[in-house]
Design an enzyme around this catalytic site. Sequence first.
Site, PDB file in Angstrom:
ATOM      1  CG  ASP A  11     -17.796 -25.258 -45.513  1.00 16.93           C
ATOM      2  OD1 ASP A  11     -16.907 -25.209 -44.641  1.00 16.93           O
ATOM      3  OD2 ASP A  11     -18.724 -24.433 -45.579  1.00 16.93           O
ATOM      4  CG  ASP A 130     -19.175 -22.182 -34.147  1.00 20.89           C
ATOM      5  OD1 ASP A 130     -18.092 -21.754 -34.625  1.00 20.89           O
ATOM      6  OD2 ASP A 130     -19.730 -23.222 -34.552  1.00 20.89           O
TER       7      ASP A 130
END
Lengths: 254, 215
Positions: A11, A130
């Site tokens: 990330d 997701d």
Amino acid sequence: MLAKRIIPCLDVTNGRVVKGVNFLELKDAGDPVEIAKRYDDQGADELTFLDITASSDNRDLILHIIEDVASQVFIPLTVGGGVRSVEDVRRLLNAGADKVSINTSAILNPQLVADAANRYGSQCIVVAIDAKRVQSNPNRWEVFTHGGRNPTGLDAIQWAEKMVALGAGELLVTSMDRDGTKIGFDNELNRAISNSVDVPIIASGGVGNLQHLVDGVEQGGADAVLAASIFHYGEFTVKQAKQFMSQQGIEVRL
Amino acid sequence: MKIDIAVVDYGMGNLRSVSKALEHVAPHLNIVVTDQAEQIHAADKVVFPGQGAMPDCMRELELRQLKQAVIQASKQKPFLGICIGLQLLFEHSQEGDAQGLAILPGQVKKFPAARMHDAAGNKLKVPHMGWNQVYQTRQHPMWQDIEDGERFYYVHSYYVEPQQTSIIAGVSEYPDKFTSVIACENIFAVQFHPEKSQHAGLQLLKNFVAWDGTI
């Protein structure tokens, strides 16, 4: 035979790798190029960079990072986060990304997936999904955006099929129920999607130990497994993960 | 300035990784990514990469008037085809019923849907994406310091079927054996991506830098 892939996920925000649970309490984890090189040395099969930079001012930083990584690390690189247009895809590929992952924008504008795949080929278009289990019907999953906060009303399996029909060459499936929990992938979700499409799927969300990686392949039918925290916190190296999977009879690149 | 290696750019996909990997193994060489026929003619060696769909690749080569330059290079100097750059060397592809450059006799075929499962019955995905073993079927200077059975990174849905089996230099299995490398005089061409195959891939590129085009 083809090896199952292990993919560490980084990330990135404001030019640095960060770590944190559910995007809260982000801590600086270091320089993206150094971390990418470390994972490459450990035998990572690919790397995924997720740009979580909130402000558009700093969006170009990821391009410089990818350029730096791509001139030193010679394994496939996937970049996702904030990809909104074919122009965004072009810029990332030109910077040295091999694949671009599209998430929210695919929901807002599914034609983007088709346009990007037509222009650059399905092999470089990953769609990130997701998904969360539906409370009233645990054999169904709903697609969410914004880290699991916003429901879309879309059924995850149907959505996966639609994305592949439009040109996605690979699917990155993250269970929002499992993300950050360290109790393992949602293998029923992964299996359901893997069985319904022909393209490879990457399982994501919930890895807490090495057995979870094995389960992702054996139970979830994943072609690749993605993990962040077990590698970032130094609990396990990628090499240890691969050795463990190999001992369990899974084909990996050692 | 003399051009050591020309990487043929015909607008298909990302050539940066190919040139970066070449620069990494040969920092002293002049490596040019080019869509100019004259530069391809002038270069000592040519790399012919490719991504995307074969019909689009052929169309782009024609639009840029690079077909003849590529064909000529394939007959004259050390020539490395990568991925679609291997497939384009053949006569015809099932992908979009496309004609290739027909430098070598043979066909490009899709992995047959009916065969796509492993011994345990698990579905095998297409594209064939990831690291697979390459078994060397003959000796070649390009295999220098690369172990037989080494893994390389693949992304493709079609594979080549050369008419002359004598040009096969490497095979892989998915699940059936398919031709993943061919070698014919000054041509060496691979289905996988050496520029994305870490140490083994860089070694192959290093071998290409050192190769004089003879066997």
